[in-house]
Design a protein around this motif. Structure first.
Motif, PDB file in Angstrom:
ATOM      1  N   ARG A 180       0.871  -1.174   0.000  1.00 43.93           N
ATOM      2  CA  ARG A 180       0.000   0.000   0.000  1.00 43.93           C
ATOM      3  C   ARG A 180       0.908   1.225   0.000  1.00 43.93           C
ATOM      4  NH1 ARG A 180      -2.301   3.102   4.198  1.00 43.93           N
ATOM      5  NH2 ARG A 180      -4.406   3.807   3.729  1.00 43.93           N
ATOM      6  N   LEU A 181       0.925   1.955  -1.121  1.00 40.69           N
ATOM      7  CA  LEU A 181       1.737   3.160  -1.261  1.00 40.69           C
ATOM      8  C   LEU A 181       0.839   4.370  -1.031  1.00 40.69           C
ATOM      9  CD1 LEU A 181       4.361   4.642  -2.181  1.00 40.69           C
ATOM     10  CD2 LEU A 181       3.412   4.561  -4.486  1.00 40.69           C
ATOM     11  N   HIS A 182       1.047   5.070   0.082  1.00 48.05           N
ATOM     12  CA  HIS A 182       0.258   6.257   0.430  1.00 48.05           C
ATOM     13  C   HIS A 182       1.185   7.458   0.285  1.00 48.05           C
ATOM     14  CE1 HIS A 182      -2.430   8.367   3.674  1.00 48.05           C
ATOM     15  NE2 HIS A 182      -2.433   9.001   2.501  1.00 48.05           N
ATOM     16  N   GLU A 183       0.836   8.366  -0.627  1.00 49.18           N
ATOM     17  CA  GLU A 183       1.720   9.493  -0.919  1.00 49.18           C
ATOM     18  C   GLU A 183       0.933  10.783  -1.051  1.00 49.18           C
ATOM     19  OE1 GLU A 183       4.853   8.847  -3.838  1.00 49.18           O
ATOM     20  OE2 GLU A 183       4.466  10.823  -4.689  1.00 49.18           O
ATOM     21  N   VAL A 184       1.554  11.868  -0.611  1.00 53.65           N
ATOM     22  CA  VAL A 184       1.060  13.217  -0.889  1.00 53.65           C
ATOM     23  C   VAL A 184       2.087  13.822  -1.843  1.00 53.65           C
ATOM     24  CG1 VAL A 184       0.459  15.478   0.028  1.00 53.65           C
ATOM     25  CG2 VAL A 184      -0.061  13.413   1.359  1.00 53.65           C
ATOM     26  N   SER A 185       1.686  13.985  -3.094  1.00 50.62           N
ATOM     27  CA  SER A 185       2.587  14.420  -4.161  1.00 50.62           C
ATOM     28  C   SER A 185       2.444  15.909  -4.422  1.00 50.62           C
ATOM     29  CB  SER A 185       2.260  13.672  -5.456  1.00 50.62           C
ATOM     30  OG  SER A 185       2.371  12.294  -5.283  1.00 50.62           O
ATOM     31  N   ARG A 186       3.581  16.539  -4.738  1.00 52.34           N
ATOM     32  CA  ARG A 186       3.587  17.954  -5.121  1.00 52.34           C
ATOM     33  C   ARG A 186       3.758  18.072  -6.623  1.00 52.34           C
ATOM     34  NH1 ARG A 186       7.663  21.596  -2.759  1.00 52.34           N
ATOM     35  NH2 ARG A 186       9.115  19.984  -3.396  1.00 52.34           N
ATOM     36  N   PHE A 187       3.015  19.025  -7.203  1.00 48.52           N
ATOM     37  CA  PHE A 187       3.048  19.272  -8.643  1.00 48.52           C
ATOM     38  C   PHE A 187       3.214  20.759  -8.904  1.00 48.52           C
ATOM     39  CE2 PHE A 187       0.783  15.370  -7.998  1.00 48.52           C
ATOM     40  CZ  PHE A 187       1.188  14.553  -9.041  1.00 48.52           C
ATOM     41  N   VAL A 188       3.862  21.058 -10.026  1.00 47.73           N
ATOM     42  CA  VAL A 188       4.024  22.449 -10.455  1.00 47.73           C
ATOM     43  C   VAL A 188       3.652  22.525 -11.938  1.00 47.73           C
ATOM     44  CG1 VAL A 188       6.482  22.194 -11.044  1.00 47.73           C
ATOM     45  CG2 VAL A 188       5.576  24.452 -10.468  1.00 47.73           C
ATOM     46  N   ARG A 189       3.064  23.650 -12.321  1.00 45.22           N
ATOM     47  CA  ARG A 189       2.752  23.874 -13.736  1.00 45.22           C
ATOM     48  C   ARG A 189       3.706  24.925 -14.275  1.00 45.22           C
ATOM     49  NH1 ARG A 189      -3.270  24.746 -15.385  1.00 45.22           N
ATOM     50  NH2 ARG A 189      -3.102  26.249 -13.695  1.00 45.22           N
ATOM     51  N   GLU A 190       4.383  24.574 -15.383  1.00 45.92           N
ATOM     52  CA  GLU A 190       5.298  25.493 -16.064  1.00 45.92           C
ATOM     53  C   GLU A 190       4.958  25.495 -17.538  1.00 45.92           C
ATOM     54  OE1 GLU A 190       9.276  24.218 -15.155  1.00 45.92           O
ATOM     55  OE2 GLU A 190       9.168  25.001 -13.111  1.00 45.92           O
ATOM     56  N   ASP A 191       4.841  26.681 -18.103  1.00 46.85           N
ATOM     57  CA  ASP A 191       4.497  26.828 -19.520  1.00 46.85           C
ATOM     58  C   ASP A 191       3.256  26.013 -19.879  1.00 46.85           C
ATOM     59  OD1 ASP A 191       6.689  28.534 -19.962  1.00 46.85           O
ATOM     60  OD2 ASP A 191       8.024  26.804 -20.212  1.00 46.85           O
ATOM     61  N   GLY A 192       2.282  25.986 -18.974  1.00 47.12           N
ATOM     62  CA  GLY A 192       1.007  25.314 -19.225  1.00 47.12           C
ATOM     63  C   GLY A 192       1.006  23.808 -18.992  1.00 47.12           C
ATOM     64  N   ARG A 193       2.143  23.229 -18.603  1.00 44.60           N
ATOM     65  CA  ARG A 193       2.245  21.774 -18.395  1.00 44.60           C
ATOM     66  C   ARG A 193       2.491  21.468 -16.923  1.00 44.60           C
ATOM     67  NH1 ARG A 193       2.980  19.942 -23.639  1.00 44.60           N
ATOM     68  NH2 ARG A 193       3.404  17.752 -23.247  1.00 44.60           N
ATOM     69  N   TRP A 194       1.762  20.468 -16.418  1.00 46.51           N
ATOM     70  CA  TRP A 194       1.967  20.002 -15.049  1.00 46.51           C
ATOM     71  C   TRP A 194       3.132  19.024 -15.000  1.00 46.51           C
ATOM     72  CZ3 TRP A 194       0.039  22.133 -10.881  1.00 46.51           C
ATOM     73  CH2 TRP A 194      -1.132  22.887 -10.984  1.00 46.51           C
ATOM     74  N   PHE A 195       3.911  19.103 -13.908  1.00 44.44           N
ATOM     75  CA  PHE A 195       5.018  18.190 -13.648  1.00 44.44           C
ATOM     76  C   PHE A 195       4.941  17.690 -12.213  1.00 44.44           C
ATOM     77  CE2 PHE A 195       6.617  20.952 -16.987  1.00 44.44           C
ATOM     78  CZ  PHE A 195       7.222  20.049 -17.854  1.00 44.44           C
ATOM     79  N   TYR A 196       5.305  16.442 -12.033  1.00 43.78           N
ATOM     80  CA  TYR A 196       5.460  15.863 -10.699  1.00 43.78           C
ATOM     81  C   TYR A 196       6.780  16.361 -10.125  1.00 43.78           C
ATOM     82  CZ  TYR A 196       6.583  12.237  -7.235  1.00 43.78           C
ATOM     83  OH  TYR A 196       6.937  11.553  -6.097  1.00 43.78           O
ATOM     84  N   ILE A 197       6.757  16.847  -8.877  1.00 40.71           N
ATOM     85  CA  ILE A 197       7.995  17.289  -8.227  1.00 40.71           C
ATOM     86  C   ILE A 197       8.510  16.195  -7.302  1.00 40.71           C
ATOM     87  CG2 ILE A 197       9.067  18.964  -6.683  1.00 40.71           C
ATOM     88  CD1 ILE A 197       6.979  20.984  -7.599  1.00 40.71           C
ATOM     89  N   ASP A 198       7.719  15.870  -6.297  1.00 41.66           N
ATOM     90  CA  ASP A 198       8.114  14.850  -5.329  1.00 41.66           C
ATOM     91  C   ASP A 198       6.915  14.485  -4.472  1.00 41.66           C
ATOM     92  OD1 ASP A 198       7.792  16.935  -3.470  1.00 41.66           O
ATOM     93  OD2 ASP A 198       9.937  17.205  -3.156  1.00 41.66           O
ATOM     94  N   GLY A 199       7.135  13.573  -3.546  1.00 40.77           N
ATOM     95  CA  GLY A 199       6.055  13.156  -2.679  1.00 40.77           C
ATOM     96  C   GLY A 199       6.553  12.808  -1.292  1.00 40.77           C
ATOM     97  N   LYS A 200       5.652  12.885  -0.341  1.00 39.18           N
ATOM     98  CA  LYS A 200       5.930  12.494   1.034  1.00 39.18           C
ATOM     99  C   LYS A 200       4.974  11.384   1.419  1.00 39.18           C
ATOM    100  CE  LYS A 200       7.790  16.861   2.498  1.00 39.18           C
ATOM    101  NZ  LYS A 200       7.841  17.902   3.459  1.00 39.18           N
ATOM    102  N   PHE A 201       5.430  10.541   2.301  1.00 34.22           N
ATOM    103  CA  PHE A 201       4.626   9.434   2.777  1.00 34.22           C
ATOM    104  C   PHE A 201       4.101   9.795   4.162  1.00 34.22           C
ATOM    105  CE2 PHE A 201       8.064   7.650   0.111  1.00 34.22           C
ATOM    106  CZ  PHE A 201       7.278   7.310  -0.966  1.00 34.22           C
TER     107      PHE A 201
END
Length: 133
Positions: free
Chosen positions: A109-130
């Motif tokens: 069971r992988l439980h994550e809170v992920s951070r995302f950023v949008r640059e030039d109109g595109r979303w990217f995954y940054i990282d996550g914490k458990f």
């Protein structure tokens, strides 16, 4: 009708893969929200699509090499999106639980809170914490 047009999307959106994550994986569309990107990344793990995972990982945190493992040995059991928070126009978090099994081992069971950023109109995954239980 192709198989992708009728097969359910692995992200569990309830839509066919062809109308959900497939256009993102092919590069024909971009995710409109951080949640949509997170779901498409889950589907990419299910399908073993390391190229898509790298393309959607922010360059500042992207690993030099990415091996999603043996897609044939990993059986993905489901995705539960707990919450999606839009902090401002270009920053968001998504909390989710993904379940999978590798070989005959017990389910993980992988439980994550992920951070995302949008640059030039595109979303990217940054990282996550458990989060702690």
């Amino acid at each position: 009708m192709s198989r992708n047009e009728v097969i359910a999307c692995p992200c569990q959106s309830g839509r066919p893969y062809a109308a959900c994550c497939a256009p993102l994986h092919r590069g024909d569309a971009i995710a409109e929200t951080a949640e949509a990107l997170m779901r498409s990344r889950y589907s990419a793990y299910v399908r073993g699509d390391a190229d898509y995972l790298r393309r959607t990982w922010h360059p500042s945190t992207r690993p030099a090499a990415l091996d999603p493992g043996d897609a044939g040995a990993t059986r993905w059991l489901g995705l539960d999106v707990r919450r999606h928070e839009q902090h401002d126009a270009d920053h968001a978090t998504v909390e989710f639980i993904a379940r999978y099994k590798v070989g005959g081992a017990s389910a993980v069971r992988l439980h994550e809170v992920s951070r995302f950023v949008r640059e030039d109109g595109r979303w990217f995954y940054i990282d996550g914490k458990f989060p702690s239980r």
